[in-house]
Design a protein around this motif. Sequence first.
Motif, PDB file in Angstrom:
ATOM      1  N   ALA A  22       0.848  -1.191   0.000  1.00 44.48           N
ATOM      2  CA  ALA A  22       0.000   0.000   0.000  1.00 44.48           C
ATOM      3  C   ALA A  22       0.887   1.245   0.000  1.00 44.48           C
ATOM      4  N   ARG A  23       0.559   2.195  -0.897  1.00 45.32           N
ATOM      5  CA  ARG A  23       1.248   3.488  -0.931  1.00 45.32           C
ATOM      6  C   ARG A  23       0.258   4.562  -0.536  1.00 45.32           C
ATOM      7  N   GLU A  24       0.678   5.444   0.364  1.00 42.44           N
ATOM      8  CA  GLU A  24      -0.185   6.540   0.797  1.00 42.44           C
ATOM      9  C   GLU A  24       0.023   7.737  -0.125  1.00 42.44           C
ATOM     10  N   LEU A  25      -1.073   8.245  -0.671  1.00 47.15           N
ATOM     11  CA  LEU A  25      -1.044   9.376  -1.595  1.00 47.15           C
ATOM     12  C   LEU A  25      -1.905  10.506  -1.037  1.00 47.15           C
ATOM     13  N   VAL A  26      -1.334  11.739  -1.028  1.00 51.72           N
ATOM     14  CA  VAL A  26      -2.113  12.920  -0.619  1.00 51.72           C
ATOM     15  C   VAL A  26      -2.809  13.477  -1.851  1.00 51.72           C
ATOM     16  N   ALA A  27      -4.127  13.595  -1.801  1.00 54.45           N
ATOM     17  CA  ALA A  27      -4.919  14.063  -2.943  1.00 54.45           C
ATOM     18  C   ALA A  27      -5.716  15.298  -2.546  1.00 54.45           C
ATOM     19  N   TYR A  28      -5.751  16.320  -3.460  1.00 57.26           N
ATOM     20  CA  TYR A  28      -6.564  17.526  -3.277  1.00 57.26           C
ATOM     21  C   TYR A  28      -7.659  17.513  -4.331  1.00 57.26           C
ATOM     22  N   GLU A  29      -8.896  17.750  -3.910  1.00 63.57           N
ATOM     23  CA  GLU A  29     -10.018  17.642  -4.836  1.00 63.57           C
ATOM     24  C   GLU A  29     -11.078  18.677  -4.472  1.00 63.57           C
ATOM     25  N   LEU A  30     -11.801  19.182  -5.509  1.00 60.81           N
ATOM     26  CA  LEU A  30     -12.887  20.137  -5.310  1.00 60.81           C
ATOM     27  C   LEU A  30     -14.195  19.379  -5.098  1.00 60.81           C
ATOM     28  N   ARG A  31     -14.743  19.437  -3.868  1.00 58.74           N
ATOM     29  CA  ARG A  31     -15.925  18.651  -3.524  1.00 58.74           C
ATOM     30  C   ARG A  31     -17.166  19.089  -4.295  1.00 58.74           C
ATOM     31  N   ARG A  32     -17.239  20.394  -4.632  1.00 62.59           N
ATOM     32  CA  ARG A  32     -18.446  20.893  -5.294  1.00 62.59           C
ATOM     33  C   ARG A  32     -18.673  20.209  -6.643  1.00 62.59           C
ATOM     34  N   LEU A  33     -17.594  19.722  -7.266  1.00 62.34           N
ATOM     35  CA  LEU A  33     -17.733  19.073  -8.568  1.00 62.34           C
ATOM     36  C   LEU A  33     -18.582  17.802  -8.472  1.00 62.34           C
ATOM     37  N   ALA A  34     -18.485  17.135  -7.306  1.00 67.48           N
ATOM     38  CA  ALA A  34     -19.209  15.866  -7.157  1.00 67.48           C
ATOM     39  C   ALA A  34     -20.720  16.061  -7.149  1.00 67.48           C
ATOM     40  N   GLN A  35     -21.199  17.300  -6.944  1.00 64.68           N
ATOM     41  CA  GLN A  35     -22.640  17.560  -6.892  1.00 64.68           C
ATOM     42  C   GLN A  35     -23.247  17.789  -8.266  1.00 64.68           C
ATOM     43  N   ARG A  97      -7.217  14.763   1.172  1.00 62.06           N
ATOM     44  CA  ARG A  97      -7.376  13.387   1.636  1.00 62.06           C
ATOM     45  C   ARG A  97      -6.029  12.664   1.541  1.00 62.06           C
ATOM     46  N   VAL A  98      -5.930  11.566   2.335  1.00 61.34           N
ATOM     47  CA  VAL A  98      -4.788  10.653   2.215  1.00 61.34           C
ATOM     48  C   VAL A  98      -5.349   9.332   1.688  1.00 61.34           C
ATOM     49  N   ASP A  99      -5.208   9.091   0.387  1.00 60.17           N
ATOM     50  CA  ASP A  99      -5.679   7.856  -0.230  1.00 60.17           C
ATOM     51  C   ASP A  99      -4.603   6.774  -0.137  1.00 60.17           C
ATOM     52  N   GLN A 100      -5.054   5.517  -0.320  1.00 57.53           N
ATOM     53  CA  GLN A 100      -4.117   4.389  -0.321  1.00 57.53           C
ATOM     54  C   GLN A 100      -4.187   3.677  -1.663  1.00 57.53           C
ATOM     55  N   HIS A 101      -3.046   3.575  -2.297  1.00 53.83           N
ATOM     56  CA  HIS A 101      -2.931   2.818  -3.540  1.00 53.83           C
ATOM     57  C   HIS A 101      -2.433   1.423  -3.174  1.00 53.83           C
ATOM     58  N   VAL A 102      -3.318   0.417  -3.283  1.00 59.01           N
ATOM     59  CA  VAL A 102      -3.032  -0.931  -2.795  1.00 59.01           C
ATOM     60  C   VAL A 102      -2.773  -1.867  -3.975  1.00 59.01           C
ATOM     61  N   VAL A 103      -1.701  -2.640  -3.858  1.00 54.14           N
ATOM     62  CA  VAL A 103      -1.395  -3.698  -4.820  1.00 54.14           C
ATOM     63  C   VAL A 103      -1.629  -5.038  -4.111  1.00 54.14           C
ATOM     64  N   THR A 104      -2.637  -5.795  -4.548  1.00 57.88           N
ATOM     65  CA  THR A 104      -2.946  -7.104  -3.970  1.00 57.88           C
ATOM     66  C   THR A 104      -2.253  -8.182  -4.797  1.00 57.88           C
ATOM     67  N   GLU A 105      -1.313  -8.869  -4.160  1.00 66.08           N
ATOM     68  CA  GLU A 105      -0.542  -9.881  -4.877  1.00 66.08           C
ATOM     69  C   GLU A 105      -1.423 -11.090  -5.218  1.00 66.08           C
ATOM     70  N   SER A 106      -1.133 -11.728  -6.324  1.00 66.25           N
ATOM     71  CA  SER A 106      -1.851 -12.944  -6.697  1.00 66.25           C
ATOM     72  C   SER A 106      -1.362 -14.120  -5.858  1.00 66.25           C
ATOM     73  N   GLU A 107      -2.123 -15.198  -5.889  1.00 63.81           N
ATOM     74  CA  GLU A 107      -1.835 -16.354  -5.035  1.00 63.81           C
ATOM     75  C   GLU A 107      -1.756 -17.630  -5.872  1.00 63.81           C
ATOM     76  N   ILE A 108      -0.808 -18.482  -5.501  1.00 63.97           N
ATOM     77  CA  ILE A 108      -0.676 -19.818  -6.086  1.00 63.97           C
ATOM     78  C   ILE A 108      -1.052 -20.840  -5.005  1.00 63.97           C
ATOM     79  N   LEU A 109      -1.884 -21.804  -5.350  1.00 55.53           N
ATOM     80  CA  LEU A 109      -2.237 -22.868  -4.421  1.00 55.53           C
ATOM     81  C   LEU A 109      -1.456 -24.128  -4.770  1.00 55.53           C
ATOM     82  N   LEU A 110      -0.680 -24.617  -3.806  1.00 53.73           N
ATOM     83  CA  LEU A 110      -0.010 -25.912  -3.926  1.00 53.73           C
ATOM     84  C   LEU A 110      -0.910 -26.934  -3.242  1.00 53.73           C
ATOM     85  N   LEU A 111      -1.618 -27.734  -4.022  1.00 50.61           N
ATOM     86  CA  LEU A 111      -2.602 -28.677  -3.503  1.00 50.61           C
ATOM     87  C   LEU A 111      -1.993 -30.085  -3.525  1.00 50.61           C
ATOM     88  N   ILE A 112      -1.720 -30.626  -2.344  1.00 51.55           N
ATOM     89  CA  ILE A 112      -0.972 -31.881  -2.223  1.00 51.55           C
ATOM     90  C   ILE A 112      -1.908 -33.002  -1.756  1.00 51.55           C
TER      91      ILE A 112
END
Length: 831
Positions: A22-35, A97-112
């Motif tokens: 996860a990387r923390e990013l500071v973002a500035y945004e105009l709230r009025r636009l969302a309306q 705001r302080v947003d989080q840019h998250v990278v979710t790693e993929s998973e390998i299943l070793l089924l024995i």
Amino acid sequence: MLSSWLKIPCLLATTASEDGTARELVAYELRRLAQFDDPQLFWGILSAVLVAAIFYVLAFYRRELGALPFFLRGLLPGLRLVALAGAVLFFLELERRVDQHVVTESEILLLIDTSQSMSVEDESHSAENTKITRGLAVAKALDESSMIATLRQQHHVSLLTFDQQVKRIKTWTRQDEVEPKTDDSDSTDPLENLKAPSDAWQQQLLPSGVETRLGNALKDVLDPSGDHPLAGIILVSDGGHNIGIDPLSLTDALQEKRIPIYTVGMGSTEPRRNVRVLELNAPARLFPEDHATVQALIQGEDFVGRTVRVELFLRSAEADGAVAVSVGQQQVTFEESRQTIPLQFEIEPTEIGRLNIELRIAAPTDDQYPDDNSRQVEVEVVATQTRVLLVASGATRDYRFLRNQLRRDHHSTVDIWLQSALPGISQDADTILDDFPRTKEELYPYDCIVAFDPDWGMLDAQQAKLLESWVAEESGGLIVVAGPIHTSGWVQNAELAKIRALYPVEFQRRLTLLDDGLFGSRVPWPISFSREGEESDFLWLADTATESRSLWAHFAGVYGCYAVKGPKPGARVLGRYSDPDAGLSVDRPIYFAEHFYGGGRVFYMGSGELWRLRSMDASYFEILYTRLIRHVSQDRLLRGSSRGSLLVERDRYTLGEEVVVRAQLTSASREPLQAERVIARIITPKGEGRNLTMKADENRLGNFIGQFNVRQPGGYRIELAIPDALDEQLVRRIQVHVPDLEFEQTRRNAPLLAALAKQSGGFYYTSLKTAIEGSGSLPPVAEQIESRAEEKTLRGAPDQDFAEKLNRTLLAVIAGALCLEWLLRRFMKLA
């Protein structure tokens, strides 16, 4: 778009966790636009308003430029425009705001695969010219190779095992760099790298399951409840699917989710040529001159039309150099390519002590596995008579039939306490009691007590305590039979807590109107045995489990069963009353159950109706009660020392099961032994020994508990030297048999593994070595699976402190600019 450059991100920090980076990013945004649904229209209107306002300010001051000094000609309209700009920014509501840019790693299943078919020894061991089991080959390959480390360069790796169920063993997080492996090339012991604690992941890959539910395992791991996107499955198995969902029926789901399966085949694809002793079973305890039956199963593969000689030998297990004596032989002819043939031998021991029984096959020279051509088992021949005390509130049929049976048995003595009998009444028994024993000298000589619907309320506190200590400290065997007359009364007695504690079931302590209707039925209902009940040979009506199941299936059943709340923790439920209208819960009422209480066993029966077995054959009742009494009293008769006893739940186990061992020990002064642990010794059927640590039971002083997994068929010996008395040793023996389902077909099912890989978009590897190292144009499996890591931004909460500071600043700027403009205009005497 115009809004994109107004959303300003900047990197603040980077953090990592098991779920991803996860990387923390500071973002500035105009709230009025969302309306506004249409940002372009909003900006157009706002721009027009701003242009009009600017033109108005410039036009307003243009008329007064001539009356103003040069330095004020730009200052006054500038102040007005600054106030306008502040008002516009306040209207747009700039947020941080302080947003989080998250990278979710993929998973390998070793089924024995950890089913019992993986215990077949047909995998080559590279260190020496030997064969090792398929399961051990998998454990060693994963432990010694860099396969897992290579997979971790791009994925999280989860290790799972499957047989009749799926278990998650271990998870490794993604790691960019490959850790170097230590060189174990000098090791010649195929087990050397697996001498780890029992909870080490390598040990948990060894075969233990009695079924292979491959389809069910794949269905379970495809459940989308995981935290990581699944990049692929590496399946290591011999393909011996034998029950459950068809694995190929899941390929559509695999293709839809784009999850490839890379299958790795284990075991030989060639047919086996082998004849072996599959099982050898004998009673754990015999009396001299007993006529005992030794059961054996002989299995042949690819020996159609061939005949072999099978011979049974007996020898003393206590005398060094004792000669084995042949007591019988039979000729076995195989008529099918794979056939299992049951054999029976009758023996009649004459000497007291431990007796070794060995079955040998004179196998043909082309037998590929000569190590399994013989099997041994030990039995204990004891001369002690079993002293039984019968307790009954009334002369029920079970009571009378058992009393007469024990009187005829020259290996037993029987005393009775018939609670409803008048003093001086005549009874066919060795001793007739008028009261329950009150002293240790009176009670402790008994090996077993059988109580039919007893009125325990007739015991005082001292007698109840004496009974409890006889079971717990003297390893007494107790059989208790519930009934409709007295059981519901004494269970409500608060003074009989020690008696209730002896039972393996929990009683309802509050009577209701419903309880009265839960005991009886107008029609008989059969007893429904659990798996543990079917495997408990002391409940068999015949010499084999198959014959016994058939006889119990023909038994009409019983008419009643006392309803209890349920089993106590640690108790084994062996059978239930099958009436669907009876019971206090969704489970049917318990009919057979047992548990250990200290050093003794307590067996519970839901009603006294086993006399109904006599309607099929009178011998069935006698066989059942003889085995029950011997079962519950075995720990007392086989103690081998006055200072303790060694206990196991039963004498027969299935390959791969956990064996729970209990020890009850006393010190030289006959006080409960105080120690943190004791060490027992386990001797396997192959003669290998290992230590078993037994830890002290916190709930009962002098009791110790340990457990181990049985991974070889045949006879196991458990030895425990009593501390401070090394010349005294406790010994117990158990038999381990092989489940038929797992060994009906041991060849690798290559077509299934290849089809599963092809239809899911993966590849089929014909060996572990190929999967790890690759072969020709087929790269190693670790390089086949691409990362499916996912990236997403998690929106943070608005910074309220920033908003408050910004609004204060804007208010100050707007008010200050307008005030300064007003003062300057007043100073210049402008309108």
